[in-house]
Design an enzyme around this catalytic site. Structure first.
Site, PDB file in Angstrom:
ATOM      1  N   THR A 141       0.834  -1.199   0.000  1.00 30.71           N
ATOM      2  CA  THR A 141       0.000   0.000   0.000  1.00 30.71           C
ATOM      3  C   THR A 141       0.868   1.247   0.000  1.00 30.71           C
ATOM      4  O   THR A 141       0.609   2.198  -0.749  1.00 30.71           O
ATOM      5  CB  THR A 141      -0.930  -0.013   1.238  1.00 30.71           C
ATOM      6  N   GLN A 171       0.298  -8.704  -7.070  1.00 32.46           N
ATOM      7  CA  GLN A 171      -0.186 -10.088  -7.214  1.00 32.46           C
ATOM      8  C   GLN A 171       0.677 -10.921  -8.152  1.00 32.46           C
ATOM      9  O   GLN A 171       0.577 -12.141  -8.151  1.00 32.46           O
ATOM     10  CB  GLN A 171      -1.640 -10.115  -7.701  1.00 32.46           C
ATOM     11  N   SER A 226       5.070  -6.462  -2.838  1.00 30.70           N
ATOM     12  CA  SER A 226       4.834  -6.583  -1.402  1.00 30.70           C
ATOM     13  C   SER A 226       5.226  -7.982  -0.925  1.00 30.70           C
ATOM     14  O   SER A 226       4.781  -8.987  -1.483  1.00 30.70           O
ATOM     15  CB  SER A 226       3.352  -6.329  -1.109  1.00 30.70           C
ATOM     16  N   HIS A 271       4.567  -9.893   1.748  1.00 25.94           N
ATOM     17  CA  HIS A 271       3.666 -10.898   2.352  1.00 25.94           C
ATOM     18  C   HIS A 271       2.773 -11.602   1.334  1.00 25.94           C
ATOM     19  O   HIS A 271       2.038 -12.523   1.681  1.00 25.94           O
ATOM     20  CB  HIS A 271       2.846 -10.295   3.500  1.00 25.94           C
ATOM     21  N   CYS A 293     -10.394  -6.572   1.961  1.00 26.78           N
ATOM     22  CA  CYS A 293     -10.599  -5.233   2.506  1.00 26.78           C
ATOM     23  C   CYS A 293     -12.075  -4.834   2.450  1.00 26.78           C
ATOM     24  O   CYS A 293     -12.515  -4.010   3.227  1.00 26.78           O
ATOM     25  CB  CYS A 293      -9.789  -4.205   1.739  1.00 26.78           C
TER      26      CYS A 293
END
Ligand SMILES: *Cc1c(COP(=O)(O)O)cnc(C)c1O
Length: 405
Positions: free
Chosen positions: A72, A180, A200, A202, A326
């Site tokens: 993010t 992704q 990202s 994680h 989310c």
């Protein structure tokens, strides 16, 4: 009871080998990378080795990689940072209707609070961004195009190379949220022709709260976090040394046997898809049949609420999602599915299964055993019936529920 985790697009477990690589920097090597003594230089070296590793894997140079506090933040930094630094060149940004909220809400913020103009281009019924719509949206004052590499809900791969080419021809900066894709497919910033690219940790078996942004040499971008001179003055704050080491280790490990793992997950995903279609009537598969991540299956089960299916599956030990993680918790249907033209009533019945490194054949068999029973039971008690009138009632029912919440 079996525990079956099929929500790898939401997050992945930390790989044991990654934890091992991180441990020294959580324990004995606690030096601040900015300190001068030799003890701290171990931490400095770990950060720079990690940067080199990530740069090599992305086909970038080390100075083009900035570590961030997650995906993010990388998206925020790319979009706001570029917009603020290049405002004198123009006021217009292009994105798509199917972006993650970490892009959409950044664009909305720039629009509402900073007077930028944003065009949200549509997608076709497969969930693929319309390149012609991007071309037509370009104006003389367009400074930035941001289109994701693959969608997190449907797994649909976007024509980023084509869009990058288009952007380059018009001298416009191009950012892609590759969060992704990184770790699932090779991501080569030169082959893609992108200027800014987010990843990202994680999402590929690394730790949470650490990401990276590729910033092509020569691209001007304002820092988002002001403070010390860490990360070449681009991202202040003492480095998350263990997290950065973990990101690089996880990213490298994801590239080992990557093609084989893709094929393995694809075979299992296809088995799940086929099995569901064979066992449950009135199911629609969302997204493009081929241009799709190998691990992702997004379906609509007609006349049932996604949320109800998730809760029933949870009781049986199965983790999946409906819409994106989310937005679950809110009753708004997925903006991705509605952008694809799927009516609200149907979008409410969506389910996303995302497979990963630890998914087994037995996991898939278990879901194929449990889900048909869950759907059958819910359809019996569901207020949803077959036919238009019933669907309308269902929509009314959902809006009533929305008011209650
Ligand atoms: C997970 C995800 C993000 C957010 O990344 P975080 O590291 O969780 O902040 C952004 N974009 C996409 C496509 C994602 O899947």
């Amino acid at each position: 009871m079996r525990f079956v985790y099929l929500d790898y697009n939401a997050t992945t477990p930390l790989d044991e080998r990654v934890l091992e690589a991180m441990m020294p920097y959580l324990k004995e090597q606690y030096g601040n990378p900015s300190s001068i003594y030799r003890f701290a230089q171990n931490a400095r070296k770990a950060v720079e080795d990690a940067r080199a590793k990530v740069a090599t894997l992305l086909n970038a140079s080390e100075r083009e990689i900035v570590f961030t506090g997650g995906g993010t933040e990388a998206n925020n930094y790319a979009i706001k940072g570029f917009a603020f630094a290049n405002r004198h060149k123009g006021n217009h940004i292009i994105t798509s209707q199917i972006e993650h909220h970490a892009v959409l809400n950044v664009c909305k913020y720039l629009e509402e609070r900073h007077g930028f103009e944003v065009t949200y281009v549509p997608v076709d019924s497969y969930g693929v961004v319309d390149v012609d719509a991007v071309r037509e949206a370009i104006r003389d004052d367009t400074i930035l195009i941001t289109i994701m590499h693959a969608n997190n809900e449907t797994g649909v791969l976007q024509p980023v190379e084509e869009i990058a080419k288009l952007a380059k021809e018009r001298g416009i900066c191009f950012h892609t949220d590759a969060i992704q894709v990184a770790g699932k497919m090779r991501v080569d910033v030169q082959a893609l022709g992108v200027d800014l690219l987010s990843i990202s940790a994680h999402k590929f078996y690394g730790p949470k709260g650490v990401g990276a942004l590729f910033i092509r040499k020569g691209v001007r971008i304002d820092p988002l976090i002001h403070g010390g001179h860490q990360e070449m003055g681009k991202r202040a704050g003492t480095e998350n040394v263990a997290g950065i080491v973990g990101l690089a280790e996880a990213f490298a490990l994801a590239h080992e046997g990557m093609e084989e793992e893709w094929e393995r997950e694809k075979r299992l995903r296809d088995k799940l898809e086929r099995g569901i279609l064979e066992r449950i009537p009135d199911v629609i598969v969302n997204g493009h049949p081929e241009k799709r991540l190998a691990n992702t299956l997004n379906i609509v089960v007609k006349y049932v609420e996604g949320e109800a299916m998730l809760l029933s599956m949870d009781v049986e030990g199965i983790c999946a999602s409906s819409g994106s993680a989310c937005t679950s918790g809110s009753l708004e249907p997925s903006h991705v599915l509605t952008a694809m033209g799927i009516p609200h009533e149907l979008a409410h019945g969506s389910l996303r299964f995302s497979l990963g490194r630890f998914t087994t054949e037995e996991d898939i068999d278990y879901v194929l055993d449990v889900l048909p029973k869950v759907v059958e039971r819910l359809r019996e008690i569901s207020p949803y019936g077959v036919g238009k009138e019933e669907l309308e009632r269902a929509a009314e029912y959902s809006s009533r529920r929305r008011q209650v919440h």
